[in-house]
Design an enzyme around this catalytic site. Structure first.
Site, PDB file in Angstrom:
ATOM      1  N   HIS A  25      27.328  71.995  -3.940  1.00  0.00           N
ATOM      2  CA  HIS A  25      27.878  70.851  -3.200  1.00  0.00           C
ATOM      3  C   HIS A  25      26.760  69.817  -3.101  1.00  0.00           C
ATOM      4  O   HIS A  25      25.579  70.195  -3.010  1.00  0.00           O
ATOM      5  CB  HIS A  25      28.229  71.197  -1.757  1.00  0.00           C
ATOM      6  CG  HIS A  25      29.262  72.252  -1.559  1.00  0.00           C
ATOM      7  ND1 HIS A  25      28.972  73.583  -1.566  1.00  0.00           N
ATOM      8  CD2 HIS A  25      30.579  72.158  -1.281  1.00  0.00           C
ATOM      9  CE1 HIS A  25      30.078  74.284  -1.321  1.00  0.00           C
ATOM     10  NE2 HIS A  25      31.074  73.436  -1.147  1.00  0.00           N
ATOM     11  N   ASP A  79      24.305  70.623  -0.410  1.00  0.00           N
ATOM     12  CA  ASP A  79      23.453  71.816  -0.568  1.00  0.00           C
ATOM     13  C   ASP A  79      22.101  71.444  -1.161  1.00  0.00           C
ATOM     14  O   ASP A  79      21.093  72.073  -0.858  1.00  0.00           O
ATOM     15  CB  ASP A  79      24.035  72.836  -1.571  1.00  0.00           C
ATOM     16  CG  ASP A  79      25.444  73.258  -1.265  1.00  0.00           C
ATOM     17  OD1 ASP A  79      25.837  73.203  -0.093  1.00  0.00           O
ATOM     18  OD2 ASP A  79      26.147  73.652  -2.228  1.00  0.00           O
TER      19      ASP A  79
END
Ligand code: XLS
Ligand code: CA
Ligand code: CA
Length: 436
Positions: free
Chosen positions: A98, A101
């Protein structure tokens, strides 16, 4: 070096007692005409392996994922180095991420995007050095409080616009990193109560968000697959992408089916009250099979526990579906899984990946063994044999008229339909093939 206690994991065969070795995953061994690494396409999920620290509703983290610094951007850089060290040591060829992240969210969207540019330069470099690849990217449109009522399905148009901009950037980054897929998981795209919800509008809006962002991706040269990842609930009480069948219906209704496939997660299947095999089968028969989030839930808990997969029946029947779907093209097996809160050392990460990879390697071997054995396929083919000629053939060809079927039925007298389905016989064959 971030993982001094994890050596490069090697294949040592089924009889090894070395816990830091593969017993079934032999990356370069050819099975079914392709190497195991090509067949299985394992991926590391950045959010769990690199980020999740073991927090739960009742306690703080038990694992240190700060990578030696309290400075958020330095930590993100160290984290990237650590991710590639881990992938190399574990022989995992792909990663999934993501946006949030890989780089910490900034105070503004502009700052967040600049941080992403900086970190993806570093990741692109690491990819070049190691040969690791991006399986898919995605945007985290569920964590920040702005998304508390959803992203594309938010009742507030400003939130919709923000989500669109965030996804646009995440697709650009996926293209920059050569990702072969882009995932839409509708984190909070659902509702808590219908008392405050205009479901028709929310579904229309969600489809529009998918349409404009996916079309944008094509414009900037994204040639991979878009995936929707079904999940029935959690965090919302009801998620619109409930299960594979619901998502296929949604894609057809909004004219998105040609561009979207499914990313099937095992734990989401069981949350929806289905088996993993069922969800894969639904995706396949709808021509929508794409990629897999490989994990398993705990049936006694009943929530999204995201455990590393170790159930050999599940991995075998999963790989049978994958083979029947023609294997992975742009997709792969992403370990959307985390070690338990009590398994809090880096060595536990190694044990978890080895367990998951060996379970799927075993599953792949057994799936081909079942196909070679042939008894399951032969049984199913024979079960439907009546559709191969006579009136059955006409039904198969869709040429039988209702009048013709009626005349046939009237002439037949009673129907003889007493042939056993032989479930227990087939379950025993499965056991025999898997464990003989
Ligand atoms: C959460 C989902 C999520 C997606 C990616 O349950 O599994 O991690 O895979 O956003
Ligand atoms: Ca997932
Ligand atoms: Ca999950």
């Amino acid at each position: 070096m971030y993982y001094p206690n994890i050596p490069a994991i090697k294949y040592e065969g089924r009889d090894t007692t070395n816990p830091l070795a593969f017993r079934w995953y032999n990356p370069d061994e050819v099975i079914g005409g392709k190497t195991m690494r090509e067949q299985l396409k394992f991926a590391l999920a950045y959010w769990h392996t690199m980020c999740a620290e073991g927090t739960d509703m009742f306690g703080v983290g038990t694992m240190d994922k700060s990578y030696g610094t309290t400075d958020p951007m330095q930590s993100a850089k160290n984290k990237a180095e650590a991710a590639f060290e881990l992938m190399e040591k574990l022989s995992v060829d792909y990663f999934c991420f993501h946006d949030r992240d890989i780089a910490p969210e900034g105070a503004t969207l502009t700052e967040s995007n600049e941080r992403l540019d900086e970190i993806t330069d570093l990741i692109a470099d690491l990819m070049k050095k190691t040969g690791k690849k991006c399986l898919w990217g995605t945007a985290n449109c569920f964590n920040n409080p702005r998304y508390m009522h959803g992203a594309g399905t938010a009742p507030n148009a400003d939130v919709f616009a923000y989500a669109a901009a965030q996804i646009k950037k995440a697709i650009e980054l996926t293209v920059k990193l050569g990702g072969s897929g882009y995932v839409y998981w509708g984190g909070r795209e659902g509702y808590e109560t219908l008392l405050n919800t205009d479901m028709g509008r929310e579904l229309d809006n969600m489809a529009y968000l998918l349409k404009i962002t996916s079309e944008y991706g094509r414009k900037i040269g994204f040639t991979g697959d878009y995936y929707i990842e079904p999940k029935p609930k959690e965090p919302t009480k009801h998620q619109y992408d409930f299960d594979a069948a619901t998502v296929c219906g949604f894609l057809n209704k909004y004219g998105l089916a040609k561009d979207f496939r499914l990313n099937i997660e095992a734990n989401h299947a069981t949350l929806a009250g289905h088996t993993f095999q069922h969800e894969l089968n639904v995706a396949r028969v709808n021509g929508a099979f794409g990629s897999i989030d490989a994990n398993q839930g705990d049936m006694l808990l009943g929530w999204d526990t995201d455990q590393f997969p170790t159930n050999l029946y599940d991995t075998t029947l999963c790989m049978l579906e994958v083979i029947r779907a023609g294997g992975f093209t742009n997709g792969g097996l992403n370990f959307d899984a985390k070690t338990r809160r009590g398994s809090n050392t880096p060595e536990d990460i190694a044990h978890a990946f080895i367990a998951g990879m060996d379970s799927f390697a075993y599953g792949l071997r057994m799936a081909y063994k079942l196909i070679d054995d042939g008894r399951l396929d032969a049984f199913v083919a024979n079960r439907y044999a009546s559709y191969g000629d006579g009136i059955g053939k006409k039904i198969t060809d869709k040429t039988a008229t209702i009048e013709e079927l009626e005349a046939y039925a009237l002439a037949m007298g009673d129907v003889k339909n007493n042939i056993s389905g032989r479930q227990e016989y087939l379950e025993n064959i499965l056991n025999a093939v898997m464990f003989q």
